[in-house]
Scaffold this active site. Structure first.
Site, short mmCIF file in Angstrom:
data_model
loop_
_atom_site.label_atom_id
_atom_site.label_comp_id
_atom_site.label_asym_id
_atom_site.label_seq_id
_atom_site.Cartn_x
_atom_site.Cartn_y
_atom_site.Cartn_z
N THR A 35 22.49 23.96 21.96
CA THR A 35 22.12 22.87 22.85
C THR A 35 21.18 23.40 23.93
O THR A 35 21.32 24.55 24.35
CB THR A 35 23.37 22.23 23.52
OG1 THR A 35 22.93 21.39 24.59
CG2 THR A 35 24.35 23.25 24.06
N GLY A 36 20.24 22.58 24.34
CA GLY A 36 19.30 23.02 25.37
C GLY A 36 17.90 22.50 25.05
O GLY A 36 17.75 21.51 24.35
N ASP A 42 15.53 20.59 18.25
CA ASP A 42 16.14 21.60 17.35
C ASP A 42 17.38 21.08 16.62
O ASP A 42 17.75 21.63 15.58
CB ASP A 42 16.54 22.84 18.16
CG ASP A 42 17.57 22.49 19.24
OD1 ASP A 42 17.41 21.45 19.93
OD2 ASP A 42 18.56 23.23 19.38
N THR A 60 24.05 16.76 24.60
CA THR A 60 24.12 16.80 23.15
C THR A 60 25.53 17.23 22.75
O THR A 60 26.22 17.88 23.55
CB THR A 60 23.08 17.85 22.72
OG1 THR A 60 21.80 17.33 23.00
CG2 THR A 60 23.18 18.28 21.29
N ARG A 114 8.94 12.79 19.05
CA ARG A 114 9.33 14.19 19.25
C ARG A 114 10.64 14.48 18.52
O ARG A 114 11.60 13.69 18.58
CB ARG A 114 9.47 14.47 20.74
CG ARG A 114 9.94 15.88 21.10
CD ARG A 114 11.43 15.94 21.33
NE ARG A 114 11.85 17.24 21.87
CZ ARG A 114 13.12 17.63 21.97
NH1 ARG A 114 14.09 16.81 21.61
NH2 ARG A 114 13.42 18.81 22.46
N1 ASP Z 1 18.63 20.44 22.02
C1 ASP Z 1 18.42 19.04 22.24
C2 ASP Z 1 16.99 18.70 21.99
O1 ASP Z 1 16.12 19.44 22.40
C3 ASP Z 1 18.81 18.57 23.59
C4 ASP Z 1 20.12 19.10 24.15
O2 ASP Z 1 20.74 19.98 23.58
O3 ASP Z 1 20.56 18.60 25.18
O4 ASP Z 1 16.72 17.65 21.44
#
Ligand code: ASP
Length: 329
Positions: A249-250, A229, A198, A226
């Site tokens: 991110t995560g 965040d 991301t 889906r």
């Molecule tokens: N936070 C993002 C999500 O859950 C994914 C990511 O940060 O890689 O959609």
């Protein structure tokens, strides 16, 4: 000159110099997604990602140096990274379980808490630009799905066929995610499964305004419909001139549950915690190891970029001359 008068004049001059300094201060930080360590990627892939992060940082610095707004800087940086297939946003978005692409993004202006977001868009080339249009052209904060795609057409932002996102890398990542999920169907989501990241950007401009932006294709092989965040203001993105600008991110579900981006601002506002400490506490005490990363800038231009995963491409610059791209170092 009479001594007390001289001291007073000196103090006033020093104070006004301090203000001049403050006025010209700017800072910017960028992330390219929390996930695996640089050692999991080839040298070439790391070099390419590093080059992109550097170019993104140059774009942001260029705008801020010229006195541009933090909002313009974060949008321009994220747009650039959305067009780069190396990142999981825009062109490089990962596939959902139905073999399609649903993109999420949000942007926030710390000056007046105005914000805009889109979730589950399928035909928008640059979701961050559409998020900004939601902020400026509607009475709303978040548009989703077909309504958001229709809004994109109405606003005449660039749209694409869904096949635009169907890169060989997206297909490969999807197949890997499917194989992994079939073999460990009950396993919790983990950020180490995120192959490419991301993108997000936070900035402070010379007028003292903070802004934040985040854009993603979400988690690879995510359930159709889906939403993570990244388009949720307060979870993946937040900016408030009184405290800080944050981009996360995560594993999005974990960030939504804990309203992570807002919680960092709240720690600063109510408990007077520093931006570094607020982010550190969040990543060590509120989110389990392996769950993600956070970049933030406070209203004085202090930058922090932290993660509890194997790695997170990141970059930061400010008006003192700092210019760092930290990946594969
Ligand atoms: N936070 C993002 C999500 O859950 C994914 C990511 O940060 O890689 O959609």
């Amino acid at each position: 000159m009479h001594r007390p008068f001289f001291i007073l004049t000196f103090l006033l001059a020093a104070a006004s110099l301090g203000h001049a300094d403050e006025g010209s201060r700017y800072a910017i930080a960028i992330h390219g997604g929390a996930g695996s360590a640089p050692t999991s990627f080839s040298k070439e892939a790391n070099a390419e990602r590093h080059a992109s992060m550097k170019q993104a940082l140059e774009i942001g610095v260029g705008i801020l140096k010229e006195g541009g707004s933090s909002l313009d800087a974060v949008e321009a940086v994220v747009t650039f990274l959305e067009d780069d297939p190396q990142f999981n946003a825009g062109k490089g978005a990962v596939m959902n379980a139905a073999g399609g692409f649903e993109l999420d993004a949000s942007i926030m202006d710390g000056k007046d808490l105005s914000c805009g977001a889109v979730a589950g868009v399928t035909t928008v080339k640059n979701p961050i630009g559409l998020a900004r249009k939601v902020m400026t052209e509607t009475r709303h904060v978040l548009l989703s799905g077909p309504g958001a795609d229709t809004f994109a057409t109405e606003q005449e932002v660039a749209t694409v066929e869904p096949s635009y996102f169907a890169t060989p890398a997206a297909k490969k990542a999807w197949e890997a995610a499917r194989a992994r999920q079939q073999s460990q169907s009950a396993a919790p989501l983990e950020s180490s499964h995120i192959i490419k990241g991301t993108v997000g950007c936070v900035a402070l401009d010379q007028a003292g305004n903070l802004a934040a932006a985040t854009s993603t294709g979400g988690l690879s092989n995510k359930q159709f419909g889906r939403v993570g965040d990244s388009p949720i203001v307060g979870a993946g993105t937040y900016a408030d001139n009184r405290t800080c600008a944050v981009s996360c991110t995560g594993v999005g579900e974990e960030f939504i549950r804990r309203a992570i981006a807002y919680d960092i601002a709240a720690q600063m506002r109510y408990a007077k915690t520093s931006v570094e400490d607020a982010v550190e506490t969040t990543l060590t005490e509120r989110l389990k190891k392996g769950m993600g990363g956070i970049i933030a800038i406070d209203k004085d231009g202090t930058i922090t970029m932290q993660f509890n995963t194997g790695g997170m491409p990141r970059a930061a610059a400010d008006s003192s001359g700092r210019f760092d791209v930290l990946w594969a170092e």
